[in-house]
Design a protein around this motif. Structure first.
Motif: not given
Length: 367
Positions: A90, A92, A94, A97-98, A101, A113-114, A116, A130, A134, A137
Motif C-alpha cells: 500500500l 500512502d 490512507p 488503503n487502510l 488493509a 505499507y510504503y 506512511s 495500522i 500492517v 511499515m
C-alpha cells in the motif's frame, strides 16, 4: 513473487513506478498487479484501475461519490482474492488503503505499507488500526521512526524517494544555468491558489529585474491563471515544467506540502507561503499537532526556511524575506549547508526505492 500494489494519486504513481523497477531488479519474474497510473504500468505492472478514477478531494466530493468508493473497495477485494498475491503493498492514500488493509489482514494476506499516512500530523488514533493490520511499515521521513516508536511499533526508515527522482532529473539536464527567475508554486487546488497567488503576484512589482514564473497545476484551465496574471509585466506561467523551472530559478515562493521539499532538493532558496480560509485555518490549528508546516523544517527540526502563515502572508513580509534570499550572503550560505544536511538525511543508505524493495524481499523471505 506476486505483488498487488495500490496507489491512489499522482505522487503514488511516481514512487510506485520506481518501487516496481527496484522489485523487478530483485526478481525479474515478479508478477505485479496495481492500482495507480501510467508510470506504474510503464514500469511493468498490470494496471487494474487508474488513480484518476479514485481521486476524490474534500469532504463534499467524498460524500457525493460514496457509492463509487464502496464499489471500488468491493472490486479491489475481489481482484486481490482472484490474484492471490504473496504481499499487498500500500502506498500512502490512507482512506482507501487502510480499509483494504483491515480486510486483507483478516483474510490472511501479508500487508506492507510504503510511505506512511501522515498520522503524526493528525488522526494519531489511526496508529491503532495500522498496528493491527500492517505487517511491515516502511517510512520515508526520519522522524516517523521515532513517532511510531512511542506507540511501540517498529518501522523501517528507507529514505525519501524524491531524492532519486530529483537526482535523475538533474543528471539528465546537466548544463542548466540559473537565471533571474523567481518560481511561484501556489499549489494545485483552485481555492488555495486564489488565496495565495494574488499576494505572490503583487510581490513581482517590487522585483522588476526578475522574471516571475508560475507553475500551473495539471488539470486547471490556463484561463484561470491568465485572469490573475493580467497587469503583471514580468510574470508568465508554465505547465508541466515545474522541475525545469526549479533548475533555472534563483529563488521560489512555495505553498506548503511536498513542493517545499522538492524546492530544497533542487537547492533553491524558498519562502513557504500558506493561507487558507479563516474557518479552515482555525480548525487546522486545533487539529494539527506539528511545530512547522513545511517538510523541510519538520525533517530538520528547526526553521531552515521561513514560513509565512495566514495573516503573516503579506506582500511586505514576502518582499523582505525574498530580498534576504536574493542578496543576503550569510543567509544563502546557511541555506546551502542546511539543504546539504537535509539531502544527506533523506538519502541514508542509498535510494529509497532500492532500500524498500530489499526490505520487502527480506521481510517475505524471513517474516
Amino acid at each position: 513473487m506476486k505483488y498487488y500494489i495500490i496507489a491512489g494519486e499522482a505522487s503514488g504513481d511516481l514512487h510506485g513506478s520506481n518501487l516496481i523497477k527496484a522489485l523487478k531488479q530483485q526478481d525479474a519474474q515478479a508478477d505485479i498487479r496495481c492500482w495507480g497510473g501510467d508510470m506504474m504500468e510503464a514500469a511493468g505492472a498490470h494496471l487494474v484501475k487508474h488513480y484518476r478514477e479514485l481521486a476524490f478531494m474534500g469532504f463534499i466530493e467524498v460524500v457525493k461519490n460514496l457509492r463509487t468508493i464502496f464499489r471500488n473497495l468491493s472490486f479491489c477485494k475481489k481482484d486481490i482474492t482472484g490474484f492471490k498475491p504473496n504481499a499487498i503493498i500500500l502506498i500512502d492514500y490512507p482512506g482507501f488503503n487502510l480499509r483494504i488493509a483491515q480486510w486483507a489482514k483478516a483474510n490472511g494476506f501479508k500487508i506492507i505499507y510504503y510511505i506512511s499516512p501522515q498520522v503524526w500530523a493528525w488522526k494519531e488514533n489511526r496508529v491503532h488500526a495500522i498496528k493491527k493490520c500492517v505487517d511491515k511499515m516502511l517510512v520515508i521521513l526520519p522522524f516517523e521512526k521515532d513517532f511510531y516508536e512511542k506507540w511501540n511499533y517498529e518501522v523501517e526508515y528507507v529514505g525519501h524517494p524524491l531524492v532519486e527522482v530529483v537526482d535523475e532529473w538533474q543528471a539528465q539536464h546537466p548544463n542548466t544555468v540559473k537565471t533571474n527567475i523567481i518560481a511561484l508554486l501556489p499549489g494545485s487546488r483552485k481555492q488555495e491558489i486564489l488565496k495565495k497567488l494574488p499576494v505572490m503576484l503583487e510581490v513581482s512589482r517590487h522585483f522588476t529585474g526578475y522574471e516571475f514564473v508560475v507553475a500551473m497545476a495539471p488539470g486547471l484551465d490556463k484561463e484561470f491563471y491568465n485572469n490573475m496574471l493580467r497587469g503583471y509585466s514580468n510574470v508568465k506561467a508554465v505547465s508541466g515544467k515545474t522541475y525545469d523551472l526549479l533548475m533555472r530559478a534563483t529563488a521560489a515562493l512555495v505553498t506548503s506540502g511536498t513542493a517545499t521539499l522538492e524546492t530544497a532538493l533542487f537547492g533553491v532558496p524558498e519562502v513557504v507561503c500558506y493561507k487558507g480560509s479563516v474557518v479552515s485555518y482555525e480548525i487546522a490549528k486545533r487539529v494539527i499537532k506539528i511545530k512547522y508546516i513545511s517538510l523541510v523544517n519538520l525533517i530538520m527540526d528547526k526553521p531552515v526556511v521561513k514560513e509565512l502563515i495566514q495573516h503573516e502572508l503579506t506582500v511586505s513580509n514576502i518582499k523582505k524575506e525574498l530580498q534576504e534570499l536574493l542578496t543576503g550572503k550569510e543567509r544563502i550560505e546557511q541555506l546551502r549547508e542546511d539543504y546539504s544536511a537535509l539531502k544527506t538525511l533523506l538519502s541514508q543508505g542509498g535510494h529509497a526505492s532500492t532500500n524498500a524493495a530489499k526490505a520487502i524481499s527480506n521481510f517475505l523471505q524471513n517474516g
